[in-house]
Design a protein around this motif. Sequence first.
Motif, PDB file in Angstrom:
ATOM      1  N   LEU A  81       5.514  11.156   9.620  1.00 24.74           N
ATOM      2  CA  LEU A  81       4.916  12.040   8.626  1.00 24.74           C
ATOM      3  C   LEU A  81       4.062  11.218   7.664  1.00 24.74           C
ATOM      4  O   LEU A  81       4.521  10.234   7.089  1.00 24.74           O
ATOM      5  N   ASP A  82       2.845  11.643   7.475  1.00 27.96           N
ATOM      6  CA  ASP A  82       1.876  10.939   6.631  1.00 27.96           C
ATOM      7  C   ASP A  82       2.101  11.291   5.154  1.00 27.96           C
ATOM      8  O   ASP A  82       2.793  12.264   4.816  1.00 27.96           O
ATOM      9  N   GLN A  83       1.523  10.483   4.282  1.00 25.31           N
ATOM     10  CA  GLN A  83       1.349  10.826   2.869  1.00 25.31           C
ATOM     11  C   GLN A  83      -0.132  11.106   2.649  1.00 25.31           C
ATOM     12  O   GLN A  83      -0.982  10.496   3.318  1.00 25.31           O
ATOM     13  N   SER A  84      -0.456  11.966   1.703  1.00 22.81           N
ATOM     14  CA  SER A  84      -1.865  12.078   1.334  1.00 22.81           C
ATOM     15  C   SER A  84      -2.292  10.779   0.675  1.00 22.81           C
ATOM     16  O   SER A  84      -1.462  10.027   0.138  1.00 22.81           O
ATOM     17  N   SER A  85      -3.582  10.481   0.699  1.00 14.90           N
ATOM     18  CA  SER A  85      -4.044   9.248   0.053  1.00 14.90           C
ATOM     19  C   SER A  85      -3.796   9.296  -1.453  1.00 14.90           C
ATOM     20  O   SER A  85      -3.625   8.252  -2.093  1.00 14.90           O
ATOM     21  N   SER A  86      -3.732  10.487  -2.030  1.00 10.53           N
ATOM     22  CA  SER A  86      -3.375  10.622  -3.444  1.00 10.53           C
ATOM     23  C   SER A  86      -1.936  10.186  -3.675  1.00 10.53           C
ATOM     24  O   SER A  86      -1.630   9.455  -4.625  1.00 10.53           O
ATOM     25  N   ASP A  87      -1.025  10.613  -2.790  1.00 14.46           N
ATOM     26  CA  ASP A  87       0.379  10.208  -2.902  1.00 14.46           C
ATOM     27  C   ASP A  87       0.540   8.710  -2.665  1.00 14.46           C
ATOM     28  O   ASP A  87       1.373   8.056  -3.297  1.00 14.46           O
ATOM     29  N   LYS A  88      -0.241   8.162  -1.739  1.00 12.19           N
ATOM     30  CA  LYS A  88      -0.168   6.721  -1.478  1.00 12.19           C
ATOM     31  C   LYS A  88      -0.547   5.926  -2.726  1.00 12.19           C
ATOM     32  O   LYS A  88       0.064   4.886  -3.019  1.00 12.19           O
ATOM     33  N   VAL A 109      -7.509  15.932   7.815  1.00  9.64           N
ATOM     34  CA  VAL A 109      -8.467  16.508   6.885  1.00  9.64           C
ATOM     35  C   VAL A 109      -8.966  15.422   5.946  1.00  9.64           C
ATOM     36  O   VAL A 109      -8.186  14.629   5.416  1.00  9.64           O
ATOM     37  N   ASN A 110     -10.277  15.342   5.788  1.00 11.65           N
ATOM     38  CA  ASN A 110     -10.924  14.449   4.827  1.00 11.65           C
ATOM     39  C   ASN A 110     -11.684  15.297   3.822  1.00 11.65           C
ATOM     40  O   ASN A 110     -12.458  16.194   4.212  1.00 11.65           O
ATOM     41  N   VAL A 111     -11.492  14.997   2.526  1.00 18.61           N
ATOM     42  CA  VAL A 111     -12.152  15.747   1.466  1.00 18.61           C
ATOM     43  C   VAL A 111     -13.058  14.795   0.688  1.00 18.61           C
ATOM     44  O   VAL A 111     -12.579  13.833   0.084  1.00 18.61           O
ATOM     45  N   TYR A 112     -14.361  15.048   0.706  1.00 22.10           N
ATOM     46  CA  TYR A 112     -15.370  14.179   0.091  1.00 22.10           C
ATOM     47  C   TYR A 112     -15.907  14.803  -1.193  1.00 22.10           C
ATOM     48  O   TYR A 112     -16.052  16.020  -1.278  1.00 22.10           O
ATOM     49  N   ASP A 113     -16.234  13.931  -2.164  1.00 20.10           N
ATOM     50  CA  ASP A 113     -16.769  14.460  -3.429  1.00 20.10           C
ATOM     51  C   ASP A 113     -18.279  14.271  -3.574  1.00 20.10           C
ATOM     52  O   ASP A 113     -18.865  14.657  -4.594  1.00 20.10           O
ATOM     53  N   GLY A 114     -18.934  13.662  -2.582  1.00 17.59           N
ATOM     54  CA  GLY A 114     -20.371  13.438  -2.664  1.00 17.59           C
ATOM     55  C   GLY A 114     -20.780  12.341  -3.623  1.00 17.59           C
ATOM     56  O   GLY A 114     -21.966  12.085  -3.834  1.00 17.59           O
ATOM     57  N   GLN A 115     -19.788  11.644  -4.197  1.00 18.00           N
ATOM     58  CA  GLN A 115     -20.051  10.564  -5.157  1.00 18.00           C
ATOM     59  C   GLN A 115     -19.490   9.229  -4.662  1.00 18.00           C
ATOM     60  O   GLN A 115     -19.257   8.321  -5.452  1.00 18.00           O
ATOM     61  N   GLY A 116     -19.252   9.149  -3.362  1.00 18.14           N
ATOM     62  CA  GLY A 116     -18.766   7.894  -2.780  1.00 18.14           C
ATOM     63  C   GLY A 116     -17.259   7.804  -2.639  1.00 18.14           C
ATOM     64  O   GLY A 116     -16.723   6.708  -2.437  1.00 18.14           O
ATOM     65  N   SER A 117     -16.565   8.943  -2.715  1.00 16.56           N
ATOM     66  CA  SER A 117     -15.105   8.924  -2.611  1.00 16.56           C
ATOM     67  C   SER A 117     -14.615   9.947  -1.593  1.00 16.56           C
ATOM     68  O   SER A 117     -15.294  10.937  -1.300  1.00 16.56           O
ATOM     69  N   VAL A 118     -13.412   9.718  -1.063  1.00 15.15           N
ATOM     70  CA  VAL A 118     -12.788  10.621  -0.104  1.00 15.15           C
ATOM     71  C   VAL A 118     -11.285  10.583  -0.315  1.00 15.15           C
ATOM     72  O   VAL A 118     -10.730   9.576  -0.763  1.00 15.15           O
ATOM     73  N   SER A 119     -10.627  11.683  -0.009  1.00 17.48           N
ATOM     74  CA  SER A 119      -9.168  11.730   0.015  1.00 17.48           C
ATOM     75  C   SER A 119      -8.760  12.434   1.302  1.00 17.48           C
ATOM     76  O   SER A 119      -9.508  13.292   1.803  1.00 17.48           O
ATOM     77  N   ASN A 120      -7.597  12.096   1.822  1.00 23.96           N
ATOM     78  CA  ASN A 120      -7.257  12.608   3.153  1.00 23.96           C
ATOM     79  C   ASN A 120      -5.762  12.837   3.314  1.00 23.96           C
ATOM     80  O   ASN A 120      -4.948  12.385   2.516  1.00 23.96           O
ATOM     81  N   ASN A 121      -5.424  13.517   4.401  1.00 24.85           N
ATOM     82  CA  ASN A 121      -4.038  13.701   4.809  1.00 24.85           C
ATOM     83  C   ASN A 121      -4.045  14.041   6.300  1.00 24.85           C
ATOM     84  O   ASN A 121      -5.115  14.308   6.883  1.00 24.85           O
ATOM     85  N   GLY A 133       0.852  -1.189   0.000  1.00 26.09           N
ATOM     86  CA  GLY A 133       0.000   0.000   0.000  1.00 26.09           C
ATOM     87  C   GLY A 133       0.881   1.229   0.000  1.00 26.09           C
ATOM     88  O   GLY A 133       1.918   1.270  -0.655  1.00 26.09           O
ATOM     89  N   GLY A 134       0.495   2.247   0.774  1.00 29.61           N
ATOM     90  CA  GLY A 134       1.333   3.426   0.933  1.00 29.61           C
ATOM     91  C   GLY A 134       2.493   3.123   1.872  1.00 29.61           C
ATOM     92  O   GLY A 134       2.689   1.996   2.320  1.00 29.61           O
TER      93      GLY A 134
END
Length: 462
Positions: A260-267, A426-438, A244-245
């Motif tokens: 130090l975390d990675q964003s889920s996009s970076d993972k 921070v969690n960022v939701y798109d309202g379409q069933g997805s989320v990205s976080n850091n 995974g990440g």
Amino acid sequence: MNYHLFKRAAKLFTSLLGTTLLLSGCQSSPESIVEKITPLNPASDVVPVRVVRIDSSYQLQRAGKPYVIKGAAGVQHFEKIKEKGGNSVRLYAPAYADVLMDKAHQNGLTVMFGLWMKPPYEKFDYYDPKAVAEQQQEVYRQVQRYKNHPALLMWNLGNELDNHYGDFKVYQIVNETVKMIHKLDPNHPVTTTITDGVYAIPSIIHLCPDIDVLTVNVFNKLAQQPVRLAEAGWKGPYIIGEFGGRGWWEAPLTSWEAPLDQSSSDKAEFMQAGFKMTVQDQSSRCLGAYVLYWGNRFEQTDMWLSMFAPTGEKTPMVDMIQTLWTGQKPANQAPQVGAIRVANKLAQADLALEPNTDYPASVPATDPDGDPLRVEWKITRDVDEFHTLPQNRTAPETIPGAIREAKGLNAVIRTPTERGGYRLHVNVYDGQGSVSNNSFPFFVGVLDTPRLGIHMPQYRRY
């Protein structure tokens, strides 16, 4: 002779003698141990699986046909594994296996079935013949119970038995157990799983020759794993048991030892590169891989290794694994999130803040499909995973009043009054069933001296 070497040799001799005497008694064969255990399924349900060598290559075959593992480790969202293009699930222990095996089969998935062996770091004594025999007997009972299940792909005997440990007596016991499993169930391969540290491999080669394939859990070093396995002497087939990440145990640390975390996009991007080099480009030796964690569980944060939010939304890692499994991107993709800033500084700034003080926070985010975004901010106490056993993990509570103001991708945080390590999520939701976080670790109060700055962990899990 060196006294300590003599003492260890004597202990090993006593252990071997005790094991011989114990196994020569009434419990000398796996058949006698399991004779009262009725398999859940009839023999006609068996789907035979084997590892086949073809010239210098290896192939996993199920029902006589090539089978490449496109797997996920976890016990949640089985239907989504199939939906995203996967075909297998990894279970770590027999708990709830009746239900989970049936659920996997209903969703068209196979199962790498975990036969639990206590790791040496939990103070299990592999020189104690009585304790070893009792543990083996439980393994044989599980094999007898589930060996005919149509979802069964292979047995995984022990997870990371090399972790925190340098005495490889355990792999002699693994090999004894593998041979008995083969006798009870000749229709399914047996593997054992190690960490990405290669120091156990010479011992496995010499002490554990009866395993059919080696499984490796690897995160940060995924792209280098084929070379590392070869350098350690492993020439056989392998499976990636977890990836995974970047893991929290191998991430850069702050002065106060917070990873130090990675964003889920970076993972997602991180795992793509390693998957290509170690799984796709090594198809002659790699039989497939299991991504971790399919579902949500707390480990350093509630999203560090999780591929889904607690409320079920998928992350960019799910989108990436779908692309890797199928060659097709999902119709609607998760948001892309960047690095958090607090007081206009990145986490690499090793940030110590004043108590009970307001600071600005921000995060960049976009959506590939142009969906409107909803942003959630929270602050918790940070946790010390380095000194916490998995069974003792507890998610910290959100600190009330710590988010003074939140306007989308910008917020004002109020630091707690008590000195110590904290984490902004921070969690960022798109309202379409997805989320990205850091997440962003920070310290409240004066740091202990000397200040280390950002550094790699001295502690090594492997």
